[in-house]
Design a protein around this motif. Structure first.
Motif, mmCIF file in Angstrom:
data_model
loop_
_atom_site.group_PDB
_atom_site.id
_atom_site.type_symbol
_atom_site.label_atom_id
_atom_site.label_comp_id
_atom_site.label_asym_id
_atom_site.label_seq_id
_atom_site.Cartn_x
_atom_site.Cartn_y
_atom_site.Cartn_z
ATOM 1 N N GLN A 2 -35.808 9.145 11.190
ATOM 2 C CA GLN A 2 -35.268 7.878 11.674
ATOM 3 C C GLN A 2 -36.326 6.763 11.656
ATOM 4 N N SER A 3 -37.560 7.111 12.069
ATOM 5 C CA SER A 3 -38.618 6.104 12.183
ATOM 6 C C SER A 3 -39.107 5.629 10.811
ATOM 7 N N GLU A 4 -38.783 6.374 9.754
ATOM 8 C CA GLU A 4 -39.244 5.991 8.411
ATOM 9 C C GLU A 4 -38.199 5.165 7.657
ATOM 10 N N LYS A 5 -37.072 4.911 8.282
ATOM 11 C CA LYS A 5 -35.980 4.255 7.556
ATOM 12 C C LYS A 5 -36.132 2.745 7.410
ATOM 13 N N GLY A 6 -37.165 2.183 8.070
ATOM 14 C CA GLY A 6 -37.468 0.769 7.907
ATOM 15 C C GLY A 6 -36.362 -0.136 8.414
ATOM 16 N N ILE A 7 -36.317 -1.337 7.865
ATOM 17 C CA ILE A 7 -35.292 -2.305 8.265
ATOM 18 C C ILE A 7 -33.961 -1.911 7.598
ATOM 19 N N TRP A 8 -34.064 -1.463 6.341
ATOM 20 C CA TRP A 8 -32.908 -0.826 5.690
ATOM 21 C C TRP A 8 -33.417 0.206 4.704
ATOM 22 N N SER A 9 -32.564 1.119 4.353
ATOM 23 C CA SER A 9 -32.927 2.042 3.278
ATOM 24 C C SER A 9 -31.672 2.424 2.494
ATOM 25 N N PHE A 10 -31.867 2.594 1.195
ATOM 26 C CA PHE A 10 -30.777 2.990 0.307
ATOM 27 C C PHE A 10 -31.185 4.246 -0.430
ATOM 28 N N LYS A 11 -30.248 5.156 -0.513
ATOM 29 C CA LYS A 11 -30.522 6.447 -1.139
ATOM 30 C C LYS A 11 -29.854 6.515 -2.514
ATOM 31 N N GLY A 12 -30.588 7.099 -3.466
ATOM 32 C CA GLY A 12 -30.028 7.264 -4.808
ATOM 33 C C GLY A 12 -30.493 8.565 -5.433
ATOM 34 N N ILE A 13 -29.704 9.047 -6.367
ATOM 35 C CA ILE A 13 -29.979 10.334 -7.004
ATOM 36 C C ILE A 13 -30.098 10.151 -8.518
ATOM 37 N N ILE A 14 -31.097 10.789 -9.108
ATOM 38 C CA ILE A 14 -31.195 10.778 -10.568
ATOM 39 C C ILE A 14 -30.167 11.794 -11.071
ATOM 40 N N SER A 15 -29.277 11.340 -11.927
ATOM 41 C CA SER A 15 -28.175 12.202 -12.346
ATOM 42 C C SER A 15 -28.138 12.345 -13.863
ATOM 43 N N ASN A 16 -27.142 13.052 -14.345
ATOM 44 C CA ASN A 16 -26.975 13.180 -15.792
ATOM 45 C C ASN A 16 -26.431 11.878 -16.379
ATOM 46 N N LEU A 17 -26.571 11.730 -17.691
ATOM 47 C CA LEU A 17 -26.030 10.554 -18.360
ATOM 48 C C LEU A 17 -24.508 10.663 -18.419
ATOM 49 N N ARG A 18 -23.834 9.529 -18.306
ATOM 50 C CA ARG A 18 -22.371 9.515 -18.359
ATOM 51 C C ARG A 18 -21.850 9.047 -19.703
ATOM 52 N N TYR A 19 -22.477 8.033 -20.262
ATOM 53 C CA TYR A 19 -21.893 7.345 -21.412
ATOM 54 C C TYR A 19 -22.735 7.409 -22.681
ATOM 55 N N THR A 20 -24.004 7.722 -22.520
ATOM 56 C CA THR A 20 -24.929 7.666 -23.656
ATOM 57 C C THR A 20 -24.612 8.741 -24.693
ATOM 58 N N GLU A 21 -24.525 8.311 -25.942
ATOM 59 C CA GLU A 21 -24.257 9.265 -27.013
ATOM 60 C C GLU A 21 -25.567 9.801 -27.589
ATOM 61 N N LYS A 22 -25.477 10.931 -28.323
ATOM 62 C CA LYS A 22 -26.682 11.643 -28.758
ATOM 63 C C LYS A 22 -27.684 10.750 -29.496
ATOM 64 N N GLU A 23 -27.167 9.968 -30.430
ATOM 65 C CA GLU A 23 -28.058 9.123 -31.226
ATOM 66 C C GLU A 23 -28.811 8.123 -30.335
ATOM 67 N N GLU A 24 -28.082 7.556 -29.362
ATOM 68 C CA GLU A 24 -28.704 6.599 -28.435
ATOM 69 C C GLU A 24 -29.740 7.304 -27.564
ATOM 70 N N LYS A 25 -29.343 8.495 -27.104
ATOM 71 C CA LYS A 25 -30.237 9.255 -26.226
ATOM 72 C C LYS A 25 -31.553 9.586 -26.944
ATOM 73 N N ASP A 26 -31.438 10.032 -28.182
ATOM 74 C CA ASP A 26 -32.639 10.379 -28.944
ATOM 75 C C ASP A 26 -33.529 9.157 -29.134
ATOM 76 N N LYS A 27 -32.903 8.037 -29.430
ATOM 77 C CA LYS A 27 -33.663 6.802 -29.661
ATOM 78 C C LYS A 27 -34.354 6.355 -28.367
ATOM 79 N N LEU A 28 -33.587 6.382 -27.264
ATOM 80 C CA LEU A 28 -34.158 5.984 -25.966
ATOM 81 C C LEU A 28 -35.349 6.874 -25.625
#
Ligand code: HEM
Length: 183
Positions: A45-71
């Motif tokens: 609780q004491s580390e949450k600051g004035i605000w905090s937002f949580k996020g998760i690194i997830s799998n790709l949803r839309y990227t196609e293979k060719e784009e993924k390889d290039k990226l």
């Protein structure tokens, strides 16, 4: 183990100094002077600051293979020494967007808005990471994070400007643009 869950904590001190905070769309969030990106996602609780937002690194949803390889072949990691500037941009998209089918969303993002195609031109100068928040009941659907050198700041503005004019962005109903400088 590498963490896939992160908390972005806004407070009076931290790793990054806030240089500007703009509610680009929708309601603003409370102003803070600093931000810290904390791995693991189990803040007390004491580390949450004035605000905090949580996020998760997830799998790709839309990227196609060719784009993924290039990226993968050209993008650079976060944490580069010369990347002393960053942007933290939490984004929410409308229910209309979420009610579309996967192929319709992909069509809007890529065929019509050219999100990846436009973004690719700014690699490797801009390092980026997308965090998903919608499925864990957060206020935003995505937490986006970018790191770049001062020499590339103008290019970053140009990219944002391009993306914000796209059809994809007509589905964005909340966007907070927070700019940062490494402390
Ligand atoms: C998603 C590329 C810059 C916001 C994506 C995806 C790619 C991508 C490939 C799809 C991920 C998937 O398959 O799930 C890039 C590249 C950029 C860039 C190469 C160059 C720096 C930006 C910028 C913003 C942004 C400046 C603005 C804040 C987002 C958001 C998503 C996303 C919100 C998630 C969209 C959704 O799933 O509905 N980006 N992007 N991106 N990007 Fe970017």
């Amino acid at each position: 183990m590498t963490s896939t869950i992160f908390d972005f904590v806004g407070d009076n001190s931290g790793e990054w100094q806030v240089t500007s905070m703009t509610a680009y769309k929708g309601n603003p969030i409370e102003s803070v002077s600093h931000l810290t990106k904390v791995p693991l996602g189990d803040l007390s609780q004491s580390e949450k600051g004035i605000w905090s937002f949580k996020g998760i690194i997830s799998n790709l949803r839309y990227t196609e293979k060719e784009e993924k390889d290039k990226l993968t072949s050209i993008q650079e990691d976060l944490g580069r020494k010369n990347a002393t500037l960053a942007a933290f941009i939490p984004i929410r998209k409308s229910e209309t967007w979420w009610n579309l089918a996967q192929d319709e969303r992909r069509k809007i993002m890529e065929s019509k808005s050219k999100h990846t195609q436009s973004g690719m031109k700014y690699l490797p100068a801009i390092a980026r990471k997308l965090f998903h928040s919608r499925d864990i009941g957060e206020a935003f659907d995505f937490l986006t994070w970018f790191e770049y050198a001062p020499a590339d700041a103008e290019a970053f503005e140009e990219l944002l400007d391009t993306l914000r004019k796209t059809e994809e962005w007509t589905y964005v109903n909340r966007e907070i643009d927070i700019r940062l400088k490494k402390v």
